[in-house]
Each structure stands twice: as structure tokens, then as C-alpha cells.
Design a protein around this motif. Structure first.
Motif, PDB file in Angstrom:
ATOM      1  N   TRP A   1       0.875  -1.173   0.000  1.00 22.18           N
ATOM      2  CA  TRP A   1       0.000   0.000   0.000  1.00 22.18           C
ATOM      3  C   TRP A   1       0.909   1.218   0.000  1.00 22.18           C
ATOM      4  O   TRP A   1       1.526   1.550   1.004  1.00 22.18           O
ATOM      5  CB  TRP A   1      -0.891  -0.026   1.232  1.00 22.18           C
ATOM      6  CG  TRP A   1      -2.155   0.781   1.144  1.00 22.18           C
ATOM      7  CD1 TRP A   1      -2.361   2.043   1.603  1.00 22.18           C
ATOM      8  CD2 TRP A   1      -3.410   0.357   0.589  1.00 22.18           C
ATOM      9  NE1 TRP A   1      -3.656   2.444   1.366  1.00 22.18           N
ATOM     10  CE2 TRP A   1      -4.325   1.426   0.748  1.00 22.18           C
ATOM     11  CE3 TRP A   1      -3.849  -0.815  -0.031  1.00 22.18           C
ATOM     12  CZ2 TRP A   1      -5.652   1.350   0.312  1.00 22.18           C
ATOM     13  CZ3 TRP A   1      -5.164  -0.880  -0.460  1.00 22.18           C
ATOM     14  CH2 TRP A   1      -6.056   0.183  -0.289  1.00 22.18           C
ATOM     15  N   GLY A   2       1.037   1.871  -1.151  1.00 22.71           N
ATOM     16  CA  GLY A   2       2.032   2.910  -1.310  1.00 22.71           C
ATOM     17  C   GLY A   2       1.468   4.316  -1.298  1.00 22.71           C
ATOM     18  O   GLY A   2       0.282   4.545  -1.504  1.00 22.71           O
ATOM     19  N   MET A   3       2.381   5.267  -1.080  1.00 21.91           N
ATOM     20  CA  MET A   3       2.039   6.687  -1.100  1.00 21.91           C
ATOM     21  C   MET A   3       3.062   7.427  -1.949  1.00 21.91           C
ATOM     22  O   MET A   3       4.260   7.122  -1.907  1.00 21.91           O
ATOM     23  CB  MET A   3       2.030   7.251   0.327  1.00 21.91           C
ATOM     24  CG  MET A   3       1.741   8.736   0.421  1.00 21.91           C
ATOM     25  SD  MET A   3       0.164   9.254  -0.338  1.00 21.91           S
ATOM     26  CE  MET A   3      -1.023   8.332   0.652  1.00 21.91           C
ATOM     27  N   THR A   4       2.600   8.388  -2.729  1.00 23.33           N
ATOM     28  CA  THR A   4       3.485   9.225  -3.537  1.00 23.33           C
ATOM     29  C   THR A   4       4.080  10.331  -2.670  1.00 23.33           C
ATOM     30  O   THR A   4       3.353  11.005  -1.923  1.00 23.33           O
ATOM     31  CB  THR A   4       2.706   9.857  -4.695  1.00 23.33           C
ATOM     32  OG1 THR A   4       2.169   8.824  -5.528  1.00 23.33           O
ATOM     33  CG2 THR A   4       3.605  10.758  -5.531  1.00 23.33           C
ATOM     34  N   ILE A   5       5.396  10.505  -2.747  1.00 24.18           N
ATOM     35  CA  ILE A   5       6.064  11.580  -2.010  1.00 24.18           C
ATOM     36  C   ILE A   5       6.945  12.375  -2.965  1.00 24.18           C
ATOM     37  O   ILE A   5       7.380  11.845  -3.989  1.00 24.18           O
ATOM     38  CB  ILE A   5       6.902  11.033  -0.833  1.00 24.18           C
ATOM     39  CG1 ILE A   5       8.022  10.105  -1.356  1.00 24.18           C
ATOM     40  CG2 ILE A   5       6.028  10.333   0.182  1.00 24.18           C
ATOM     41  CD1 ILE A   5       9.068   9.741  -0.336  1.00 24.18           C
ATOM     42  N   PRO A   6       7.230  13.648  -2.644  1.00 21.45           N
ATOM     43  CA  PRO A   6       6.601  14.447  -1.584  1.00 21.45           C
ATOM     44  C   PRO A   6       5.154  14.755  -1.947  1.00 21.45           C
ATOM     45  O   PRO A   6       4.716  14.499  -3.066  1.00 21.45           O
ATOM     46  CB  PRO A   6       7.463  15.713  -1.548  1.00 21.45           C
ATOM     47  CG  PRO A   6       8.030  15.838  -2.918  1.00 21.45           C
ATOM     48  CD  PRO A   6       8.226  14.428  -3.408  1.00 21.45           C
ATOM     49  N   PHE A   7       4.430  15.312  -1.011  1.00 18.43           N
ATOM     50  CA  PHE A   7       3.012  15.561  -1.224  1.00 18.43           C
ATOM     51  C   PHE A   7       2.821  16.780  -2.119  1.00 18.43           C
ATOM     52  O   PHE A   7       3.605  17.723  -2.100  1.00 18.43           O
ATOM     53  CB  PHE A   7       2.313  15.728   0.128  1.00 18.43           C
ATOM     54  CG  PHE A   7       2.512  14.529   1.008  1.00 18.43           C
ATOM     55  CD1 PHE A   7       1.829  13.351   0.756  1.00 18.43           C
ATOM     56  CD2 PHE A   7       3.442  14.559   2.038  1.00 18.43           C
ATOM     57  CE1 PHE A   7       2.049  12.221   1.535  1.00 18.43           C
ATOM     58  CE2 PHE A   7       3.667  13.440   2.822  1.00 18.43           C
ATOM     59  CZ  PHE A   7       2.970  12.267   2.566  1.00 18.43           C
ATOM     60  N   SER A   8       1.756  16.742  -2.907  1.00 17.22           N
ATOM     61  CA  SER A   8       1.592  17.726  -3.981  1.00 17.22           C
ATOM     62  C   SER A   8       1.329  19.141  -3.490  1.00 17.22           C
ATOM     63  O   SER A   8       1.487  20.098  -4.259  1.00 17.22           O
ATOM     64  CB  SER A   8       0.453  17.289  -4.904  1.00 17.22           C
ATOM     65  OG  SER A   8      -0.776  17.206  -4.184  1.00 17.22           O
TER      66      SER A   8
END
Length: 319
Positions: free
Chosen positions: A5-12
């Protein structure tokens, strides 16, 4: 395969420096992965290096760094550095990128993208294993390159892949495939070409709001920017959206941006952008997984009353 379960970094909505606290929170929320991107914001490697310090234990991946904008040796050095910082936790995602990023912004000829990606993959396999590489590939030649310090654990390499030829290359020679801008139903078609054993990773754009009109307004801008890129146009033609997107392409080619935006049907936006309240979004992401996606990489879109911080927490596995 264990569910990632991934997250894109840095946040937009903030800089890398301002992303520190929320990145550090990701493991406690149940996120397993942090994936960077490289277009015209942060580079693809620095956010991962910092996340390795701020959130130890996360798998770190680039989705993607272009094979044209760094020389083969420099790309190997950057990957080796990350692999040393996060042994067995770094995944190098590479791809051809686009004519705009490569040619217009980086002054490099965008030519033979499939061959350049394949050749770079083959070079990196040898270089990251510590071999001395002297080889003439179809798109470049390397003479006597050897990493001064090869990583103890060579990173996995995954390819940006949108259509059968690149998906087959990812399945036969890489460790996975990364895709983008697809619906849950589209996952089945991609998976059928990739095969069942190869990891499939996809960035999913998610907007936690019940204001569907706002999402569709914002989504049309995002879709027009991407789907008019030749590779994405061909991807969606292959997926079966060629006719429904034809008016957008014709208006865009004629320079009429407003007409292009208006011609994108609501159902296309709804298919390609996850939106609704948090529970609806989580259920939609679950459809991608059920259809064969191994690693959803969420990219929260700021819109409406729900902040990025709230969205990251609401979409987390432990919510």
C-alpha cells in the motif's frame, strides 16, 4: 504476493522539507511503500533518501526516473547510493518518460524509447551487480564502467510499461511493471499481458471529496495534460478508449484547449480518478487490487474541504 500500500512523495501541496512529518507517520498508518516521481518538481532520488531516514522500514521506489535524462553510469551511481542507504528496500523504477520532459525540458533527443529503456535495463543489471561493463548496446555504448562501490543487495528494477511490448519486457527481464491512468477494469487487460507472477504497480490519483463536479473539472485538466502525450494516447487506444477520446485529441491538436476539456466525458474522469468519501475511495482502490494490482501507489489530489493530511490518514490501511 503480500499486499503493498504505497504513497506518492513528496506531497503535492508542499515541499519535500515540509513533507517530513507526514512521511514519518506513514509506517504507523500501515503504508508499506513510498514512491517518488520525476517530472518538473522534486527529483526522483532525494525524496527517497530522506524518506529512508524519516520513515525507516518503508520500501522506497522511483516511479519513474527517465532513462534519457541521466547517462547510464550516473543512473547506476544514483541507484547504488539508494540501495546502500536502504538495503533490500529500494526499487529502481525506470522508463522513457515523454518528448516534453526529455526533449523540450532537458534538451535530449527522445528517440527509440523502447530500445533505450531495454538497453538501460540490461546495462543496469550488470553494473548494479558490480560487473565492469564494456558493451555496445543498440542505443548507446559504455566502455569500462564499474561502480566504485556496488550495493551489497542490488535493487530490483521495474519498468514503466503501458502496452504489450513493454509489459512483455518487464515480465521477461525486469522485476515488475509500473503503469498509470487506468481503471480497475483496465487492470485485467494489463495483467493478462504481464502475466501472473510479475509485480504490477500503479499510481492512482485519489480525491477524497463528495463534490463530483469539482473533481471532474480538475480531472479534465489532468487527463488532457496526460492523455494527449503520444504514449498515453496509444495506451488508451489499446485499452479501448480511442473513439471516446477522439474529440479531445482533435480539439487539442487544433489548439482549442477549452473544447478539448469539455469533450472528455464524465465517465472517463470517473473511471480514471478515484473520488468520493474515504470509504468509497478505499473500496474503489480495493477493486484495483482485486483485479490484479499488487501495489497501489496513492497520489492524493487536494480539492474541497479534505486536506492532504486528512486524505493520507483516511486512505491508510489502518484507518
Amino acid at each position: 504476493m503480500t499486499q503493498n500500500w504505497g504513497m506518492t512523495i513528496p506531497f503535492s501541496d508542499r515541499s519535500l522539507a515540509a513533507s517530513k512529518e507526514l512521511i514519518a507517520e506513514l509506517p504507523a498508518l500501515g503504508y508499506t511503500d513510498a514512491w517518488s516521481a520525476e517530472v518538473n518538481g522534486a527529483d526522483g532520488f532525494t525524496p527517497l533518501a530522506m524518506a529512508g531516514e524519516w520513515a525507516p522500514g518503508l520500501r522506497l521506489g522511483s516511479a519513474i526516473v527517465p532513462v534519457f535524462t541521466r547517462g547510464p553510469g550516473l543512473l547506476a551511481m544514483s541507484a547504488a547510493t539508494l540501495a546502500d542507504l536502504a538495503p533490500d528496500r529500494f526499487v529502481l523504477g525506470i522508463g522513457s518518460s515523454s518528448p516534453a520532459v526529455v526533449g523540450r525540458w532537458n534538451a535530449v533527443e527522445f528517440a527509440r524509447p523502447y530500445q533505450r529503456t531495454r538497453d538501460t535495463l540490461r546495462f543496469l543489471r550488470k553494473a548494479l551487480a558490480g560487473e565492469k561493463v564494456s558493451e555496445r548496446y543498440e542505443t548507446f555504448e559504455v566502455k569500462g564502467f564499474k561502480l566504485e562501490r556496488a550495493p551489497r543487495v542490488a535493487p530490483k528494477i521495474v519498468l514503466a510499461a503501458l502496452r504489450p511490448r513493454m509489459l512483455h519486457l518487464a515480465a521477461s527481464e525486469a522485476d515488475g511493471a509500473i503503469t498509470n491512468w487506468l481503471s480497475p477494469d483496465d487492470v485485467r487487460k494489463v495483467r493478462a499481458e504481464l502475466g501472473g507472477e510479475t509485480e504490477l504497480i500503479a499510481r492512482l490519483f485519489v480525491c477524497v471529496t463528495e463534490d463530483a463536479d469539482r473533481v471532474r473539472e480538475l480531472g479534465r485538466w489532468m487527463l488532457a495534460a496526460y492523455l494527449t502525450v503520444p504514449a498515453y494516447a496509444a495506451f488508451h487506444d489499446w485499452l479501448g478508449r480511442g473513439e471516446v477520446l477522439r474529440p479531445m485529441h482533435e480539439a487539442w491538436a487544433a489548439g482549442d484547449r477549452q473544447a478539448a476539456l469539455k469533450s472528455i466525458p464524465d465517465e472517463v474522469v470517473d473511471a480514471l480518478i478515484v473520488h468520493g468519501d474515504a470509504a468509497t475511495c478505499r473500496a474503489r482502490i480495493g477493486e484495483y487490487v482485486a483485479n490484479g494490482l499488487d501495489t497501489p501507489v496513492l497520489a492524493p489530489i487536494p480539492a474541497g474541504e479534505v486536506s492532504i493530511d486528512q486524505a493520507v490518514r483516511a486512505l491508510a490501511p489502518k484507518s
